[in-house]
Each structure stands twice: as structure tokens, then as C-alpha cells.
Design a protein around this motif. Structure first.
Motif, mmCIF file in Angstrom:
data_model
loop_
_atom_site.group_PDB
_atom_site.id
_atom_site.type_symbol
_atom_site.label_atom_id
_atom_site.label_comp_id
_atom_site.label_asym_id
_atom_site.label_seq_id
_atom_site.Cartn_x
_atom_site.Cartn_y
_atom_site.Cartn_z
ATOM 1 N N VAL A 131 0.869 -1.170 0.000
ATOM 2 C CA VAL A 131 0.000 0.000 0.000
ATOM 3 C C VAL A 131 0.904 1.218 0.000
ATOM 4 C CG1 VAL A 131 -1.668 1.292 1.364
ATOM 5 C CG2 VAL A 131 -1.872 -1.183 1.186
ATOM 6 N N ASN A 132 0.715 2.097 -1.000
ATOM 7 C CA ASN A 132 1.591 3.270 -1.106
ATOM 8 C C ASN A 132 0.798 4.559 -1.112
ATOM 9 O OD1 ASN A 132 4.054 1.861 -1.323
ATOM 10 N ND2 ASN A 132 3.510 1.332 -3.437
ATOM 11 N N ASN A 133 1.113 5.437 -0.189
ATOM 12 C CA ASN A 133 0.576 6.810 -0.151
ATOM 13 C C ASN A 133 -0.947 6.856 -0.266
ATOM 14 O OD1 ASN A 133 3.207 6.731 -2.174
ATOM 15 N ND2 ASN A 133 3.393 8.111 -0.420
ATOM 16 N N LEU A 134 -1.602 5.947 0.382
ATOM 17 C CA LEU A 134 -3.060 5.853 0.314
ATOM 18 C C LEU A 134 -3.686 7.071 1.013
ATOM 19 C CD1 LEU A 134 -4.992 3.692 -0.751
ATOM 20 C CD2 LEU A 134 -5.157 2.829 1.576
ATOM 21 N N THR A 135 -4.608 7.727 0.316
ATOM 22 C CA THR A 135 -5.260 8.910 0.893
ATOM 23 C C THR A 135 -6.749 8.868 0.589
ATOM 24 O OG1 THR A 135 -3.257 10.215 0.664
ATOM 25 C CG2 THR A 135 -5.304 11.439 0.903
ATOM 26 N N LYS A 136 -7.544 9.258 1.586
ATOM 27 C CA LYS A 136 -8.999 9.271 1.388
ATOM 28 C C LYS A 136 -9.597 10.416 2.193
ATOM 29 C CE LYS A 136 -13.185 7.742 0.562
ATOM 30 N NZ LYS A 136 -13.727 7.608 -0.790
ATOM 31 N N ARG A 137 -10.503 11.141 1.547
ATOM 32 C CA ARG A 137 -11.139 12.299 2.161
ATOM 33 C C ARG A 137 -12.638 12.126 1.991
ATOM 34 N NH1 ARG A 137 -8.981 17.670 2.795
ATOM 35 N NH2 ARG A 137 -6.927 17.251 1.968
ATOM 36 N N PHE A 138 -13.423 12.222 3.058
ATOM 37 C CA PHE A 138 -14.883 12.135 2.920
ATOM 38 C C PHE A 138 -15.491 13.512 2.739
ATOM 39 C CE2 PHE A 138 -14.635 7.962 5.200
ATOM 40 C CZ PHE A 138 -15.103 7.224 4.134
ATOM 41 N N ASP A 139 -14.844 14.505 3.344
ATOM 42 C CA ASP A 139 -15.413 15.838 3.343
ATOM 43 C C ASP A 139 -14.286 16.809 3.017
ATOM 44 O OD1 ASP A 139 -16.509 18.317 3.909
ATOM 45 O OD2 ASP A 139 -17.783 17.492 5.503
ATOM 46 N N ARG A 140 -14.513 17.633 1.983
ATOM 47 C CA ARG A 140 -13.452 18.519 1.538
ATOM 48 C C ARG A 140 -13.023 19.528 2.613
ATOM 49 N NH1 ARG A 140 -15.218 19.422 -4.549
ATOM 50 N NH2 ARG A 140 -15.883 17.277 -4.274
ATOM 51 N N ARG A 141 -13.966 19.829 3.545
ATOM 52 C CA ARG A 141 -13.641 20.841 4.554
ATOM 53 C C ARG A 141 -12.803 20.260 5.696
ATOM 54 N NH1 ARG A 141 -19.839 21.983 5.036
ATOM 55 N NH2 ARG A 141 -19.649 19.771 4.621
ATOM 56 N N LEU A 142 -12.744 18.921 5.761
ATOM 57 C CA LEU A 142 -12.035 18.283 6.874
ATOM 58 C C LEU A 142 -10.733 17.684 6.384
ATOM 59 C CD1 LEU A 142 -15.069 16.454 8.502
ATOM 60 C CD2 LEU A 142 -14.010 18.596 9.205
ATOM 61 N N PRO A 143 -9.784 17.466 7.293
ATOM 62 C CA PRO A 143 -8.545 16.791 6.877
ATOM 63 C C PRO A 143 -8.862 15.368 6.429
ATOM 64 C CG PRO A 143 -8.619 17.090 9.269
ATOM 65 C CD PRO A 143 -9.761 17.850 8.704
ATOM 66 N N PRO A 144 -7.986 14.775 5.609
ATOM 67 C CA PRO A 144 -8.262 13.426 5.105
ATOM 68 C C PRO A 144 -8.432 12.430 6.245
ATOM 69 C CG PRO A 144 -6.301 14.352 4.080
ATOM 70 C CD PRO A 144 -6.688 15.288 5.168
ATOM 71 N N VAL A 145 -9.332 11.440 6.046
ATOM 72 C CA VAL A 145 -9.510 10.393 7.048
ATOM 73 C C VAL A 145 -8.337 9.433 7.005
ATOM 74 C CG1 VAL A 145 -11.484 9.273 8.071
ATOM 75 C CG2 VAL A 145 -11.669 10.213 5.786
ATOM 76 N N VAL A 146 -7.820 9.228 5.799
ATOM 77 C CA VAL A 146 -6.614 8.417 5.644
ATOM 78 C C VAL A 146 -5.617 9.294 4.897
ATOM 79 C CG1 VAL A 146 -5.633 6.361 4.594
ATOM 80 C CG2 VAL A 146 -7.914 6.264 5.583
#
Lengths: 367, 525
Positions: free
Chosen positions: A8-23
């Protein structure tokens, strides 16, 4: 060293643009046959990471590669049903309208009937549930349901199996025995496993290696011993059990602290933040000739094989685990001494409030 | 009675709860039994003639295809709506729920009247646009007027089932290699089966009993034939036989449903719920979704309301609201007492079912539903014949009408009361008992205050149903008795659409207000 099974490399996930990424920029690699854990407080992004590996959650950026095949990262994610990854859900997600047999055989529909039956029977045998093959899920106990879920995932012969808080729905007594059984089972089949949990004891005893996550980021990766004995951050040292954090002025492998001069686990100069586990401290009787002021014992909990003391100094309290031969009583005066080298943390010394170690539960709730 | 109950189990249900339930069961069973006896009274030769009429076959075939058609229309509307409200992140989902529920306020015969008044040379469409499409009537007219009215029953059941299902199950299926279609057919659909069956049963029973819409659409079914035989041809024996055949039909539907349901025991296993994570983002698909929702709302609510309003303005010599008010008073004198009596009867029945779930109480509870499952014209016929023969004092009186309405629609109020009772733990009652209350006192001081809201909802549901009620009133009402429903149907049946409009509008306003109120209440809790 073998090539890793899952990368797993540099995995990023954001649910809400106003909040920091969840992952946030998460990377790790799992060797074939390894049991690997993602450990962290609730909301740290570990379950989301797991779901992205399974293909149940879309990935914003980053790559997931399994056995040389790119699952995510070129804009064409492999759908969950084609990944060959088994998933054991927190609440097991057994199909309530199917018997145990049909639940376990669900993923084998394309096999000829005889072969399917044989495999289902073997899987149920493996988890010790042959007698319940015709039962409906609601007729089983929590532990049995859990084993059905495991058999259902294993029978499809996945390359990787994902466990999402698999023991959290079991009561305390059952949890420990089930954990040992499941670990033996996974090891005997040589199954590569990725586990998600918020229970530090579970991660330490179950995994070969683990990742500690906090607020979407990886804090530390390593074997249970490394992570426990040499935490790199204040968060890790507090999340994996209790600890005493102190400031010190390091000069090479020693540091001047309120405890006097203590040894450090590595060579460093300047102001440092040091973690000392309660069991790495001990108490000494105080007398007039000592050149340091004493602390006062304010709490004593006898736990059979050891004793936990709380000792108060003018500026703060300390937590100490000793064996059951020390004989201090509440109100006694005593001195602290370090038995092991202090662990130098990466956090800058003033970033973390140096105080009484809170209960692990408080950290989990606060994070 | 208490003795045999005691033999079933040690903990005996208190008589003050058993007695009302038993009375309800008796009050339904005796007239129905008499109806059957009456029918069997026919001579051998006459009987053969009655049974082997070709007309029976036609009636059977018509009734059957009406049920199938209505169920199809309901499914086509209810499935997408339920899925949209339960499984997607569509904004304003409560509005979609509204669209799925409000049509309940527009009874089938009003829908039929509106559809009839819409098309044709003098129809509402011709007035608005000059375009005069042929008038919808017969089979398709009946299918749409009943389907657009009853689909909410299926929608509500599906929505609850979809919301209660653990989304992790679908994830699990996908991790085991099932694609999304396979997942739907092997995991989701089988679990929706109880909801589909429950919704279809209510709709099916309604179609079997509906008289107003099919009669207006000139489509012959059993219910409609019973009315014709009894009220126009005065042939009580053939009418009884038709009622009996309809009862057999209904019984067959009930048995079939029970058999289909028998092997589906659904328990949610485990306790996790991922909540919002399981909801789907629609993206651009939201546009066709809203188009669909809008069309459903247009067809099921806007069109009937607009048609009625447009006919209102065609009233030859100004609307005579005085007549409408007096019809409203008639409706209220029947529906208000019926609602309260139904609530009072439903409370002990629900209590028995929740607190003393034994086989005997279950039999009592089932028989309380009997009147609801019985097609209303058959029920009305049974009561008419029975009271005419044995209780001439109440034959064709208002109290009889009220009593039969309460008996039949009581079943609707059992549900909300029962859910409220499940919230009130038996431990509370036991606590009251240890503090010195008798069982009855414990019930009234502790349990009643907790279920009073559920009772309110149940009573409101019965009130609404009796307001819209048509077939029972037809056979049972005293001479010269007028209700809104009767007048709508009578005028519409004579194609006097303008004259029917004020009654229909008044009925719709009251129904819509009540349905809206119930919805709002559900949303705020």
C-alpha cells in the motif's frame, strides 16, 4: 526477503473537503504468511484503509498492489468481487436467510457441487462447526457466528484475508481463547492476514507486525516488541499501555532529568522528551542523606503478581509497577529510579504536556 | 373461558384483557358463520345453478387479474422510491418519503373519479389544454386508480426492510466474488421477501374488497357483484354465495402468504451498522431519480387534486357548501365514535399479544384481524343479514354502522399500540406491583401513560379509514344517511363530476391533513 504480498503506497482518502483526510498518505507492506495489524483509536482511519484494500471504498489517491497486480492507482480500480480478498466483518454479516452450509458455500457457486460440498465441509471442520452445518445463523452463539464468518472467507481460498475488529463482539472470556484459536488457524493455513483493531493488547498478541495509526496518519510501524519497547512518539507510547513522559537535557547516551541522570536508548544531544514505562521504574526508600527531595506515595493497588504505585512529587505524579516484594504504604516517602534506559521520542519536548500518565481509555476517548 | 386459558399456561392473562378480545372475536365470527349457513340454505338444484354460472368464472378471472395488475403498478412505483429513500444520499429524502405516503390520503374511488374526470371531451384536460385523450376506464382504469392509491403499503414495508438490513452483508457478498446484480438477487432480494409479502398482502386484500373504484370504472369483480346482487337485484342467496366465494378467495390468499412466509425467518445477526457509509452517492443519476419521484407525485396527488379543483369551478349554479357541510357532519358522526371504540378495543388485544404471548391469546389476536381481512362487502352483508334476522332493533342504524366500522378497522390501530407497548418494559409493571398496585392499577398508572401516544396514532388511523370508508356505509347506513364518501361516489357514478367535486375536495383536505400530521409526528420522534 520475499516480495511483499500486499503493498500500500501513499493511500489517501477524504470524505469531506472541509475536513482533513480520514486516511492520509498511508503506506505499508505485508509479507506472505504474515499477520499484520492496523492499530489505532476509533476514527483514526484504520477501517477505511481496510475497506479500500477490499475495494469497498473508493481511493482518492495512492496505490494498492497485491501479488504484482495493481488493484488501485491507475484510475481503474479492480472491483471488490474480483480481488480475491476475504473479509471478516465486525458484525460478521452472515446472511440471515441461509443456513451455515449455504453461507459458507456462497462464494463457491461456480464450482461443481461435489467439490463445493467437500470444501465447505472441510472449512467447517477447520473451524470446528461441522455439527452446525444445517443451523441458521441466529441459532448460533456469537463465537460460533464468528467462526462461520471466518470459514466463509477462508473457503474461497483468498490470497489475503481482512479482519475488521473480529473479536470486539465477543465477551472478555471468549475473546482470549478465540484469539488464540484463530491465530493458530491462520498460521496453520499460512494465510496472509490484515487485522484492524483498537485493542492494543489484541494487536500486540495477535500480529507479527503492526502499524499504529492516529488521525489518518501512520505513527509507527514495527514488531509488537519494537513498538511497545521503543515507541517513537508520545502518542504511540501512551496508546500502547501506560507511560511516564519526562523532559531531559541529553548528553550522548545519558540525560539529566528530574530523576537525576538516566541512560537513554540512543545517542542524542539537546533537549529531549523521554518515555519511561511504569515497569521500567522502581521505588527506593528515602533518607535524610539523599540529595533529592522525596515523593509521597498517594496510591497503591495490589494486583497479585505486581503492585502499581502512584507517587507524588511537587510538580507531578508518577506511575510505577513493581514486583510484589516492595513494601511501601500510602503516605510513605520514597525516591524514583529508572531500571531501563529511557526511550527518546521524536516529539519536540514542549509539544506534549508532561504530566501524570492518563488511563489508556482516556487516550482512546480523547483521540 | 378463564379456565381453559389457565390450562394453557400457569400465568393466566387477566380477564379484563381477555374479555374485550373475546367479544371482538365473537362479534366477527357469529355473523360470518350465519352468512355461511344462509348460503348453504340454497336448494340443491338452485345451488348448482348458482355455482356453475359462467359469470362466476368471469368474476374470478377479473378479480385475479386486477390483483396482479395493481401489484405490478405498486411494485414499479414502490421499489425505486423505497430504494432511493433507504439506500442513497439523495438530499431531501424525507420529501421522497412524503411522496411515498401522501397518496394514502386519496382513496381509490376518488382517484377513479379524478381519472374519469380527467379525460374525455368534457374532461379536465380538455378544459385546460383543449387536448381530449380518451377516458381511462375498465380494467386499466381500475388498475391505475387502485395502484396509485395502494402502492404506499408496499413502499413503507420495503423501506423499513431496506433500512433494517445490514449493508455489510452486501459488502460481504462482493468480497466473496458476487457482482452487484448477483448480490441483489442472492442476498438483498431474498431478505426483502417478508416485506414484499406483507405489502402485497395488504394491497391484495384491499383489491379483493374494493368496490368504489371498480364500480366507477365499470369493471366487474366479486365485490362489485355482491353489491349489485344485494342492493339492486335483492337476491340475498346469490349475494351470500358470491360473498362466500370471495371469502374462499381471500382465505386462499392468506394461506398462500403464510406458506410463502413460513420458511423465511429473518433475524439480524450481529449488531454492527455502518450508517451513512453504506449510502450511495447518486451524482448525475439524481436527475432521473427526481424526474421519477416528480412523475409519481404528479400522477398520484397533483392530478387528482387539480382535476377536482377544476371541476369545482364548473359547478352549474355555484358550489352549495351547505350540503357539503352536512355530509361532513355525517362522516364525522360515524368516524369519530368508531375511532375511539376501535382504540379502546385494540388496547387490550395489543396488550394480550405483547404480555401473554401464548397460543390461546394468539388465536384471539388473529380473530381480531379476521374482520380486517374479510372483504368489506362480505362483512357488511353478513351483518345486514344477521341483524335483520336476529337483532332487528339495530338493523340499519347508526350504532351498527359505527360498531362494524370499529370492528373492521381496529386492526389498523393494534400496530402502533403494540410498538408503544414494546417500549414499556414489564419490569415497570412489576415495580408498580411491588409498590402496592393491583394489575389493573399498574396498567393504568404506569403502562397507559406510556402507550397513550401509540393509542393516539392508532385512533387517528382508524378515523382516517372510516372517513374514506365506502362499502360498509353502503349496506349498513340508516336511510337518508349521508357521508362525504357516499356523495362523491354517488355523483361520480352518475357522471355528475362537478357535483361530486366539493365532497371530494373536503375529503381530500381532511385526509391529507391527517396523513401529513402522522408523517410529521413520525419525523419529529
Amino acid at each position: 526477503m520475499m516480495a511483499p504480498l500486499l503493498e500500500v503506497n501513499n493511500l489517501t482518502k477524504r470524505f469531506d473537503r472541509r475536513l482533513p483526510p480520514v486516511v492520509n498518505d498511508v503506506s505499508f507492506a505485508i509479507e506472505p504468511g504474515e499477520i499484520f495489524a492496523l492499530l489505532g483509536p476509533s476514527g483514526c482511519g484504520k477501517t477505511t484503509s481496510l475497506r479500500m484494500v477490499a475495494g469497498l471504498e473508493s481511493v482518492d489517491s495512492g496505490r494498492i498492489r497485491m501479488g504484482g497486480i495493481l488493484l488501485e492507482g491507475n484510475g481503474k480500480p479492480v472491483p471488490a468481487e474480483n480481488r480475491g480478498i476475504g473479509f471478516v466483518f465486525q458484525d460478521y454479516a452472515l446472511f440471515p436467510h441461509m443456513t451455515v452450509n449455504r453461507n459458507v458455500g456462497f462464494g463457491l457457486r461456480r464450482l461443481p457441487r461435489d467439490e463445493r460440498r467437500r470444501k465447505v465441509r472441510r472449512a467447517l471442520d477447520l473451524v470446528g462447526l461441522k455439527a452446525s452445518a444445517e443451523a441458521m445463523p441466529f441459532e448460533l452463539s456469537g463465537g460460533q457466528q464468528q467462526r462461520v464468518a471466518l470459514a466463509r472467507a477462508l473457503v474461497a481460498e483468498p490470497k489475503l484475508i481482512l479482519l475488521d475488529e473480529p473479536f470486539s463482539n465477543l465477551d472478555a472470556v471468549l475473546r482470549e481463547t478465540t484469539r488464540v484459536e484463530v491465530r493458530n488457524l491462520l498460521k496453520s493455513t499460512g494465510m496472509t492476514t490484515l487485522l484492524v483493531t483498537h485493542d492494543q493488547e489484541e494487536a500486540l498478541s495477535f500480529a507479527d507486525r503492526l502499524v499504529v495509526m492516529n488521525e489518518g496518519r501512520i505513527e509507527q510501524t514495527g514488531t509488537p516488541e519494537e513498538v511497545y519497547n521503543r515507541p517513537r512518539t508520545a502518542f504511540v507510547s501512551r496508546f500502547l499501555g501506560r507511560t511516564n513522559l519526562i523532559d531531559g537535557e541529553a548528553r550522548g547516551c545519558m540525560a539529566e532529568t528530574v530523576l537525576g541522570r538516566i541512560r537513554l536508548d540512543r545517542t542524542i544531544w539537546g533537549r529531549v522528551l523521554v518515555s519511561l514505562r511504569p515497569e521500567h521504574l522502581t521505588l527506593r526508600p528515602w533518607d535524610e542523606r539523599a540529595n533529592r527531595p522525596p515523593g509521597v506515595i498517594v496510591g497503591r493497588a495490589f494486583k497479585g503478581h505486581d503492585i502499581t504505585y502512584r507517587i507524588r512529587f511537587p510538580d507531578r505524579e508518577w506511575l510505577v509497577h513493581t514486583d510484589n516484594r516492595t513494601q511501601f504504604q500510602t503516605g510513605d516517602r520514597a525516591l524514583l529510579a529508572a531500571l531501563e534506559p529511557g526511550v527518546v521520542l521524536d516529539d519536540p519536548p514542549d509539544s506534549v504536556a508532561v504530566s501524570t500518565p492518563p488511563e489508556p481509555a482516556e487516550i482512546a476517548a480523547g483521540a | 373461558m378463564a379456565v381453559w386459558l389457565k390450562s394453557w399456561r400457569e400465568r393466566r392473562a387477566p380477564w379484563m384483557f381477555v374479555l374485550p378480545a373475546a367479544l371482538v372475536a365473537l362479534a366477527t365470527l357469529v355473523p360470518l358463520a350465519y352468512l355461511i349457513l344462509q348460503a348453504l340454505d340454497a336448494e340443491g338444484q338452485a345451488l348448482r345453478e348458482i355455482l356453475w354460472r359462467r359469470r362466476n368464472l368471469i368474476l374470478f378471472w377479473n378479480t385475479l387479474r386486477l390483483v396482479v395488475g395493481v401489484l405490478l403498478v405498486a411494485a414499479v412505483i414502490a421499489f425505486p422510491l423505497a430504494w432511493l429513500t433507504a439506500r442513497t444520499r439523495l438530499p431531501w429524502r424525507w420529501l421522497v418519503t412524503m411522496v411515498g405516503v401522501l397518496p394514502l390520503a386519496i382513496p381509490g374511488y376518488v382517484m377513479a373519479y379524478a381519472l374519469l374526470g380527467l379525460g374525455g371531451n368534457y374532461g379536465a384536460l380538455a378544459q385546460w389544454t383543449g387536448w381530449a385523450p380518451p377516458r381511462l376506464s375498465g380494467y386499466w382504469g381500475a388498475v391505475f386508480s387502485i395502484g396509485l392509491y395502494t402502492f404506499p403499503y408496499l413502499f413503507l414495508n420495503l423501506r423499513t426492510a431496506l433500512m433494517g438490513m445490514d449493508p455489510a452483508q452486501e459488502d460481504a457478498a462482493r468480497c466473496l466474488g458476487a457482482g452487484s446484480l448477483e448480490t441483489f438477487f442472492r442476498v438483498t432480494l431474498p431478505q426483502l421477501r417478508p416485506a414484499i409479502l406483507a405489502g402485497s398482502l395488504i394491497i391484495g386484500l384491499y383489491v379483493l374488497g374494493d368496490f368504489g373504484a371498480v364500480a366507477l370504472m365499470r369493471f366487474e369483480t366479486f365485490s362489485q357483484a355482491i353489491y349489485t346482487q344485494y342492493a339492486l337485484a335483492y337476491d340475498a342467496v346469490y349475494a351470500s354465495w358470491l360473498a362466500l366465494l370471495l371469502l374462499v378467495f381471500t382465505g386462499a390468499v392468506l394461506v398462500m402468504e403464510a406458506r410463502l412466509l413460513r420458511r423465511t425467518l429473518l433475524h439480524k445477526v450481529g449488531s454492527g451498522n455502518r450508517g451513512k457509509l453504506g449510502l450511495l452517492r447518486l451524482g448525475w443519476w439524481a436527475i432521473p431519480a427526481w424526474f421519477f419521484i416528480g412523475s409519481v407525485f404528479l400522477a398520484s396527488v397533483l392530478v387528482p387534486v387539480a382535476t377536482i379543483v377544476s371541476w369545482l369551478f364548473q359547478y352549474p349554479e355555484g358550489v352549495r357548501w351547505v350540503d357539503a357541510w352536512s355530509a361532513l357532519r355525517g362522516s364525522l358522526t360515524a368516524s369519530v365514535p368508531a375511532a375511539f371504540i376501535a382504540g379502546a378495543l385494540a388496547l387490550p388485544i395489543a396488550y394480550l399479544g405483547v404480555r401473554y404471548p401464548t397460543r390461546s391469546t394468539r388465536v384471539l389476536e388473529r380473530s381480531a384481524y379476521l374482520a380486517y381481512a374479510t372483504p368489506p362487502l362480505a362483512l357488511a352483508l353478513a351483518f345486514t343479514l344477521f341483524t335483520y334476522r336476529f337483532l332487528p332493533g339495530i338493523y340499519q342504524t347508526l350504532p351498527l354502522l359505527i360498531g362494524v366500522c370499529a370492528l373492521r378497522y381496529m386492526a389498523e390501530s393494534v400496530g402502533p399500540i403494540r410498538s408503544a407497548l414494546y417500549q414499556a418494559s414489564p419490569r415497570m409493571e412489576e415495580a408498580a406491583r411491588t409498590l402496592g398496585c393491583t394489575p389493573l392499577a399498574a396498567f393504568f398508572r404506569v403502562i397507559f401513560p406510556l402507550v397513550v401516544k401509540g393509542l393516539g396514532v392508532g385512533t387517528a388511523l382508524v378515523f382516517l379509514s372510516v372517513m374514506k370508508e365506502l362499502p360498509l356505509t353502503f349496506l349498513l347506513s340508516p336511510l337518508g344517511f349521508e357521508t362525504l364518501a357516499l356523495n362523491v361516489w354517488n355523483f361520480a357514478n352518475e357522471a355528475m363530476y362537478a357535483e361530486a367535486a366539493p365532497y371530494a375536495l373536503m375529503l381530500l383536505v381532511i385526509s391529507l391533513l391527517f396523513v401529513g400530521l402522522l408523517l410529521f409526528r413520525e419525523r419529529s420522534t
